[in-house]
Every structure is written in C-alpha cells, then in structure tokens.
Design a protein around this motif. Structure first.
Motif, PDB file in Angstrom:
ATOM      1  N   PRO A  58     -12.996  -5.116 -12.276  1.00  0.00           N
ATOM      2  CA  PRO A  58     -13.834  -4.389 -11.563  1.00  0.00           C
ATOM      3  C   PRO A  58     -15.153  -3.978 -12.204  1.00  0.00           C
ATOM      4  N   ILE A  59     -16.571  -4.182 -11.625  1.00  0.00           N
ATOM      5  CA  ILE A  59     -17.622  -3.838 -12.128  1.00  0.00           C
ATOM      6  C   ILE A  59     -18.543  -3.026 -11.113  1.00  0.00           C
ATOM      7  N   ALA A  60     -19.226  -2.102 -11.882  1.00  0.00           N
ATOM      8  CA  ALA A  60     -20.459  -1.696 -10.946  1.00  0.00           C
ATOM      9  C   ALA A  60     -21.599  -1.463 -11.552  1.00  0.00           C
ATOM     10  N   PHE A  61     -22.866  -1.657 -10.856  1.00  0.00           N
ATOM     11  CA  PHE A  61     -24.027  -1.341 -11.171  1.00  0.00           C
ATOM     12  C   PHE A  61     -24.528  -0.157  -9.957  1.00  0.00           C
ATOM     13  N   ILE A  62     -24.890   0.798 -10.784  1.00  0.00           N
ATOM     14  CA  ILE A  62     -25.508   2.034  -9.574  1.00  0.00           C
ATOM     15  C   ILE A  62     -26.695   2.292 -10.073  1.00  0.00           C
ATOM     16  N   GLY A  63     -27.735   2.217  -9.035  1.00  0.00           N
ATOM     17  CA  GLY A  63     -29.216   2.640  -9.360  1.00  0.00           C
ATOM     18  C   GLY A  63     -29.324   3.969  -8.728  1.00  0.00           C
ATOM     19  N   VAL A  64     -29.895   4.973  -9.218  1.00  0.00           N
ATOM     20  CA  VAL A  64     -30.227   6.314  -8.688  1.00  0.00           C
ATOM     21  C   VAL A  64     -31.729   6.301  -8.761  1.00  0.00           C
ATOM     22  N   ASN A  65     -32.381   6.470  -7.524  1.00  0.00           N
ATOM     23  CA  ASN A  65     -33.836   6.338  -7.461  1.00  0.00           C
ATOM     24  C   ASN A  65     -34.308   7.399  -6.742  1.00  0.00           C
ATOM     25  N   ILE A  66     -35.115   8.256  -7.222  1.00  0.00           N
ATOM     26  CA  ILE A  66     -35.600   9.540  -6.793  1.00  0.00           C
ATOM     27  C   ILE A  66     -37.156   9.746  -6.610  1.00  0.00           C
ATOM     28  N   TYR A  67     -37.445  10.583  -5.837  1.00  0.00           N
ATOM     29  CA  TYR A  67     -38.882  10.718  -5.537  1.00  0.00           C
ATOM     30  C   TYR A  67     -39.175  12.027  -6.463  1.00  0.00           C
ATOM     31  N   GLY A  68     -40.011  11.851  -7.574  1.00  0.00           N
ATOM     32  CA  GLY A  68     -39.998  13.182  -8.300  1.00  0.00           C
ATOM     33  C   GLY A  68     -40.164  12.897  -9.877  1.00  0.00           C
ATOM     34  N   SER A  69     -40.009  13.647 -10.643  1.00  0.00           N
ATOM     35  CA  SER A  69     -39.897  13.297 -12.027  1.00  0.00           C
ATOM     36  C   SER A  69     -38.395  13.085 -12.736  1.00  0.00           C
ATOM     37  N   ASP A  70     -38.306  12.625 -13.806  1.00  0.00           N
ATOM     38  CA  ASP A  70     -37.104  12.467 -14.311  1.00  0.00           C
ATOM     39  C   ASP A  70     -36.591  13.795 -14.703  1.00  0.00           C
ATOM     40  N   ASN A  71     -35.409  14.026 -14.948  1.00  0.00           N
ATOM     41  CA  ASN A  71     -34.596  15.310 -15.308  1.00  0.00           C
ATOM     42  C   ASN A  71     -33.205  14.841 -16.264  1.00  0.00           C
ATOM     43  N   SER A  72     -33.548  14.429 -17.489  1.00  0.00           N
ATOM     44  CA  SER A  72     -32.542  13.797 -18.218  1.00  0.00           C
ATOM     45  C   SER A  72     -30.945  14.859 -18.324  1.00  0.00           C
ATOM     46  N   ALA A  73     -31.127  16.038 -18.251  1.00  0.00           N
ATOM     47  CA  ALA A  73     -30.024  17.064 -18.428  1.00  0.00           C
ATOM     48  C   ALA A  73     -29.202  16.718 -16.935  1.00  0.00           C
ATOM     49  N   ALA A  74     -29.999  16.522 -15.802  1.00  0.00           N
ATOM     50  CA  ALA A  74     -29.223  16.372 -14.525  1.00  0.00           C
ATOM     51  C   ALA A  74     -28.775  14.858 -14.534  1.00  0.00           C
ATOM     52  N   TYR A  75     -29.577  14.110 -15.278  1.00  0.00           N
ATOM     53  CA  TYR A  75     -28.791  12.613 -14.965  1.00  0.00           C
ATOM     54  C   TYR A  75     -27.816  12.343 -15.961  1.00  0.00           C
TER      55      TYR A  75
END
Length: 114
Positions: A58-75
């Motif tokens: 089993p394989i997954a590709f998950i894209g998380v797209n947000i309005y705003g700016s990057d947040n590396s710690a939250a990612y």
C-alpha cells in the motif's frame, strides 16, 4: 482554507473514508489558524501507484495545501499525525508515504481571490 489531496493505492470502505475525514478534520488544527470548518478533502483510492518500481505494498501520497505562509514546526507535527492516521486506518507503512506541503497567498474562493 486548507485542502488535503489524498491518493492511496488501496481500495477504501465507506467506514474508512468517514474515519479519515473525521481524523483529518481534527488533525488540520495542528497548523495554526486552520480548522475543519474550511477544510476540503479529496480521498482518491484504488489508484495505480508505484514506489521504488513496485506496486505490491500500500502507498499514499498526501498533499496539504494551505492559504497563508509555511510553518515548518507545524508541518513536522502534521507529518507525524498523518503517518499515524494513514497507518492505523489503511495499514500504509510510514516508509510508503510521501507528504507534501504547499502554502500560498494566492487563493480564490467565492468568485474572487483572497
């Protein structure tokens, strides 16, 4: 205004899709300022996918797209949570998932750009 684009190689049941929707709705709050009230999700299942030239796991590709700016710690925290969710609900191993984050201030909704 987050959007989670989920592509998995396994066939999902209605119960699994409901559980994913509910758990993703809670997980999006890991990213500051994001909530289920604006979350859009695409749960594409039974996709023909290859990882390392192989389609037997089993394989997954998950894209998380947000309005705003990057947040590396939250990612970082979100990656841990998404890995847990997809592992528990669909049995996808952490080393068979890619998770991609994209942030943009160019986002349209309701006939106009924000």
């Amino acid at each position: 205004m987050p959007f989670i684009d989920s592509r998995v190689s396994v066939k999902t049941t209605a119960e699994q899709r409901t559980e994913l929707k509910e758990r993703l709705g809670k997980a999006i709050a890991i990213i500051p300022g994001k909530s289920e009230s604006w979350l859009m999700i695409d749960l594409a299942d039974d996709q023909k996918m290859y990882f390392r030239g192989d389609d037997s796991e089993p394989i997954a590709f998950i894209g998380v797209n947000i309005y705003g700016s990057d947040n590396s710690a939250a990612y970082e925290e979100m990656t841990a949570e998404l890995t847990k969710i997809y592992g528990e609900v669909l049995g996808i191993a952490p080393d068979h998932m890619y998770i991609k984050y994209s942030a943009s201030v160019e986002w349209g909704w309701n006939g106009r750009n924000l």
